[in-house]
Motif scaffolding. Sequence first.
Motif, PDB file in Angstrom:
ATOM      1  N   THR A   1       0.813  -1.221   0.000  1.00  0.00           N
ATOM      2  CA  THR A   1       0.000   0.000   0.000  1.00  0.00           C
ATOM      3  C   THR A   1       0.847   1.271   0.000  1.00  0.00           C
ATOM      4  N   LEU A   2       2.145   1.149   0.279  1.00  0.00           N
ATOM      5  CA  LEU A   2       3.032   2.310   0.294  1.00  0.00           C
ATOM      6  C   LEU A   2       3.937   2.292  -0.929  1.00  0.00           C
ATOM      7  N   SER A   3       4.157   3.464  -1.495  1.00  0.00           N
ATOM      8  CA  SER A   3       5.105   3.565  -2.600  1.00  0.00           C
ATOM      9  C   SER A   3       6.516   3.449  -2.056  1.00  0.00           C
ATOM     10  N   GLN A   4       7.472   3.143  -2.924  1.00  0.00           N
ATOM     11  CA  GLN A   4       8.861   3.058  -2.499  1.00  0.00           C
ATOM     12  C   GLN A   4       9.365   4.405  -1.994  1.00  0.00           C
ATOM     13  N   LYS A   5       8.902   5.476  -2.617  1.00  0.00           N
ATOM     14  CA  LYS A   5       9.288   6.819  -2.188  1.00  0.00           C
ATOM     15  C   LYS A   5       8.815   7.084  -0.765  1.00  0.00           C
ATOM     16  N   ARG A   6       7.570   6.675  -0.461  1.00  0.00           N
ATOM     17  CA  ARG A   6       7.029   6.884   0.884  1.00  0.00           C
ATOM     18  C   ARG A   6       7.775   6.025   1.901  1.00  0.00           C
ATOM     19  N   LYS A   7       8.130   4.806   1.533  1.00  0.00           N
ATOM     20  CA  LYS A   7       8.895   3.948   2.429  1.00  0.00           C
ATOM     21  C   LYS A   7      10.255   4.562   2.758  1.00  0.00           C
ATOM     22  N   GLU A   8      10.911   5.122   1.745  1.00  0.00           N
ATOM     23  CA  GLU A   8      12.207   5.765   1.964  1.00  0.00           C
ATOM     24  C   GLU A   8      12.066   6.967   2.891  1.00  0.00           C
ATOM     25  N   GLU A   9      10.983   7.697   2.734  1.00  0.00           N
ATOM     26  CA  GLU A   9      10.723   8.866   3.571  1.00  0.00           C
ATOM     27  C   GLU A   9      10.522   8.440   5.028  1.00  0.00           C
ATOM     28  N   ILE A  10       9.742   7.391   5.237  1.00  0.00           N
ATOM     29  CA  ILE A  10       9.500   6.881   6.588  1.00  0.00           C
ATOM     30  C   ILE A  10      10.805   6.393   7.209  1.00  0.00           C
ATOM     31  N   LYS A  11      11.587   5.685   6.439  1.00  0.00           N
ATOM     32  CA  LYS A  11      12.861   5.147   6.937  1.00  0.00           C
ATOM     33  C   LYS A  11      13.794   6.266   7.387  1.00  0.00           C
ATOM     34  N   PHE A  12      13.938   7.290   6.558  1.00  0.00           N
ATOM     35  CA  PHE A  12      14.816   8.401   6.927  1.00  0.00           C
ATOM     36  C   PHE A  12      14.292   9.134   8.164  1.00  0.00           C
ATOM     37  N   ASN A  13      12.997   9.412   8.203  1.00  0.00           N
ATOM     38  CA  ASN A  13      12.424  10.121   9.349  1.00  0.00           C
ATOM     39  C   ASN A  13      12.550   9.317  10.634  1.00  0.00           C
TER      40      ASN A  13
END
Length: 300
Positions: A62-74
């Motif tokens: 349900t999450l895009s790869q871009k959103r996953k990367e954003e969550i990981k960094f945050n």
Amino acid sequence: MKRKIKDYYRYVLYKFFRFIFIITPHSILKPILIFSAKLVNKYNKRFNKVVEANLYLAFGNTLSQKRKEEIKFNSYKSLFFNMYEFIENQKISKEDLFKKANFENEHYIIDAIKNNRKIIFITAHYGGWEIALPYVALKFGTLAVVNRKMDNPLINKLYIEARDRNNIIMLEKKVAAKGMLKALKNNNHVAVVIDQHIKDGVEVEFFDKKVLATDATSRLSLKLDAIIIPIFSVMNDFRNYTLKVYEPLDPRNIEFKTEDKIKEFTKMQSDIIEIQIKETPDFWFWQHKRWKKFYKEIYK
């Protein structure tokens, strides 16, 4: 002997970095911490795999790869900000600590105290967890917190001294149940971080996947008629947090639907953590192997 030398070396190193952290202006320190988070986010392959596995288990596709990367960094950024909070909160005054956060739904805590209720706070490794508990302890009274003893005895001593300064009593995990019981009977508040992987506990679902969750809070609440208050420290910015208090779980008002009250009560607490994480997943500690008990293959 080698262990003692190693412990002392790490102790000196820790004291050195603590000194640097304290004397460095916030305007300089903030970008340094963010840059450090970016480096770890880019090069720490081991923990990145854990984060990716957890995000997939929790959210599927349900999450895009871009959103996953954003969550990981945050999540890394939140971790580095917490490291700073842990260090700074050992030295600053109560008044300065209070300036770093504000409450949302503080009345739930005030009402419980006015009604002479025993309080068990539950929280997670979310946002500014290193400010949430000292803030609550300094504002609302002595707080007994369940925590794992640090491997380095020299650093652990500093940790205990800092907690004591912030009106916090440390409870060893091995004897946590007895410690919590004693604290509540002495009219102190108790706090437990309940989002980690544990070896023994009650089986519940978390993000629709099986995990083990501690049932100690449920048992104490039902035994002593204690109210459970969920609280999370939402990160707004560096040294800027909102302490979000959820509606309490009061054993007096809960209509249990099954015979297993302990499991049902434990699931309610786990659900609240899930709700907060889903609202803003960026601030949870995704580097932890929360689902290790039943899905350890995803971490290989």
